[in-house]
Scaffold this motif. Structure first.
Motif, mmCIF file in Angstrom:
data_model
loop_
_atom_site.group_PDB
_atom_site.id
_atom_site.type_symbol
_atom_site.label_atom_id
_atom_site.label_comp_id
_atom_site.label_asym_id
_atom_site.label_seq_id
_atom_site.Cartn_x
_atom_site.Cartn_y
_atom_site.Cartn_z
ATOM 1 N N ARG A 58 0.848 -1.152 0.343
ATOM 2 C CA ARG A 58 0.013 0.209 -0.144
ATOM 3 C C ARG A 58 0.644 1.110 -0.191
ATOM 4 N N GLY A 93 0.025 4.345 -1.127
ATOM 5 C CA GLY A 93 -0.720 5.334 -0.533
ATOM 6 C C GLY A 93 -1.424 6.303 -1.927
ATOM 7 N N PHE A 96 10.754 2.503 -3.823
ATOM 8 C CA PHE A 96 10.763 4.089 -4.052
ATOM 9 C C PHE A 96 9.830 3.806 -4.862
ATOM 10 N N ILE A 155 9.922 1.218 -7.613
ATOM 11 C CA ILE A 155 10.870 0.827 -8.141
ATOM 12 C C ILE A 155 11.268 -0.314 -6.503
ATOM 13 N N LEU A 193 14.268 -0.763 -3.856
ATOM 14 C CA LEU A 193 15.414 -0.494 -3.950
ATOM 15 C C LEU A 193 16.770 -1.379 -3.552
ATOM 16 N N SER A 211 7.234 -4.124 13.899
ATOM 17 C CA SER A 211 8.055 -4.254 11.706
ATOM 18 C C SER A 211 8.098 -2.203 11.338
ATOM 19 N N TYR A 212 8.019 -2.417 10.437
ATOM 20 C CA TYR A 212 7.669 -1.168 9.710
ATOM 21 C C TYR A 212 8.782 -0.958 8.652
ATOM 22 N N SER A 213 7.456 0.107 8.307
ATOM 23 C CA SER A 213 7.773 0.321 6.488
ATOM 24 C C SER A 213 7.937 1.084 5.753
ATOM 25 N N ALA A 214 8.556 1.494 5.178
ATOM 26 C CA ALA A 214 9.862 2.671 4.138
ATOM 27 C C ALA A 214 9.271 3.066 3.093
ATOM 28 N N TYR A 215 8.996 3.963 2.399
ATOM 29 C CA TYR A 215 9.006 4.356 1.646
ATOM 30 C C TYR A 215 9.878 5.349 0.970
ATOM 31 N N PHE A 216 10.187 4.999 -0.425
ATOM 32 C CA PHE A 216 10.903 6.390 -0.693
ATOM 33 C C PHE A 216 9.859 7.399 -2.186
ATOM 34 N N PHE A 217 9.940 8.673 -1.881
ATOM 35 C CA PHE A 217 9.570 8.831 -2.723
ATOM 36 C C PHE A 217 9.937 10.067 -3.544
ATOM 37 N N GLY A 218 10.247 10.840 -5.083
ATOM 38 C CA GLY A 218 10.938 11.318 -5.536
ATOM 39 C C GLY A 218 10.520 11.329 -7.403
ATOM 40 N N LEU A 219 11.734 11.262 -8.175
ATOM 41 C CA LEU A 219 11.997 11.150 -9.781
ATOM 42 C C LEU A 219 12.707 10.068 -10.082
ATOM 43 N N CYS A 220 12.308 9.149 -10.591
ATOM 44 C CA CYS A 220 12.632 7.581 -11.375
ATOM 45 C C CYS A 220 13.512 8.082 -12.275
ATOM 46 N N ARG A 228 15.899 10.450 -8.529
ATOM 47 C CA ARG A 228 15.881 11.547 -6.826
ATOM 48 C C ARG A 228 14.963 11.280 -6.321
ATOM 49 N N ASP A 258 13.165 12.448 -2.660
ATOM 50 C CA ASP A 258 12.833 13.923 -2.331
ATOM 51 C C ASP A 258 12.425 13.766 -0.556
ATOM 52 N N SER A 311 9.022 8.220 3.813
ATOM 53 C CA SER A 311 8.047 8.236 4.522
ATOM 54 C C SER A 311 7.729 6.797 5.840
ATOM 55 N N TYR A 313 6.848 4.178 8.429
ATOM 56 C CA TYR A 313 5.378 3.349 9.911
ATOM 57 C C TYR A 313 6.092 2.639 10.540
#
Lengths: 130, 130
Positions: free
Chosen positions: A61, A63, A79, A88, A90, A112-121, B109, B111, B114, B116
């Motif tokens: 999920r 977002g 990502f 994508i 990581l 547990s945790y979840s980490a998502y990264f955002f930006g431009l591919c 890139r 930016d 997040s 959780y």
DNA sequence: TTCCTTGCAAATCGTTTGCATAATG
DNA sequence: CATTATGCAAACGATTTGCAAGGAA
């Protein structure tokens, strides 16, 4: 609730294994239907849910309001391109200590945790600067 | 699209500021309606979306299928209790270096990110072990 | 008077579910 | 035969949207 074999489930799992772009249920449906024309969307949803419950696939999920599915259940992060929505995998050093960091001042149990990264591919980076 | 004042928007924002439990649109609606009885759910949604677009509030997608809203826009992370669903602000050391870690092997890139955390909140911990 | 905002209801979208039938063990 | 899985369509819950009317600049 013993599991019984189903051709549909096998085809769904197999299809998901061929993809590393984290398709949605609908994409799975459209593709699987080419090999299995009268499968129903409900069956796709049921099997994706079932497969993720037994840990054979992962439900993501990210977002964007739609569930994505990943046949790669090994621990890794994702990502999400803010421009094209692509998700994508990581390849990165382990960051599990952020969980310990979070636990420090927290009264409760963190599992547990979840980490998502955002930006431009890469694609969208090039596209937007030209 | 110049912004014009609206009493409804003000009330929504004010209500959100009184809460640190990250309510959903529906919870906002039910509460705001007590002070403003004929506000509509659509208006609540429109204003929550607008407020988050202009950065006055944050929209949280924690993966439970419902959007939550947070008047605290300062950078911080969240814990979600797997048992009761409660969303709790985490006070923790800065972990922004996970972004650098992610950037290392990535062509594109990054930016933002997040994070959780999931587990059992203090309440549910006690509840479940008794 | 312009045009942003509202209330209302209908529409949309992703996902789940009930049911009778088919397939598995 | 018992039970799980399927296809289909209807139901669902959260969110968005079209529209005519109301309110702010």
């Amino acid at each position: 609730m013993a599991l019984k074999y189903s051709r549909q489930r096998e085809v769904i799992k197999d299809f998901l294994c061929t993809r590393k772009d984290h398709p949605t249920a609908d994409i799975v449906y459209m593709n699987v239907r080419q090999e299995y024309p009268n499968i129903s969307l409900g069956t796709v949803y049921r099997n994706l849910t079932l497969l993720s419950e037994i840990g054979e696939i992962r439900r993501l999920r990210v977002g964007d309001g739609v569930d994505h599915f990943d046949a790669d259940t090994s621990p890794h992060h994702h990502f999400i391109c803010s421009h094209c929505g692509r998700i994508i995998d990581l390849k990165m050093e382990n960051i599990d200590y952020i969980q310990e960091t979070a636990e420090k001042d927290f009264n409760g149990r963190i599992d547990s945790y979840s980490a998502y990264f955002f930006g431009l591919c890469e694609n969208c980076c090039n596209l937007l600067q030209s």
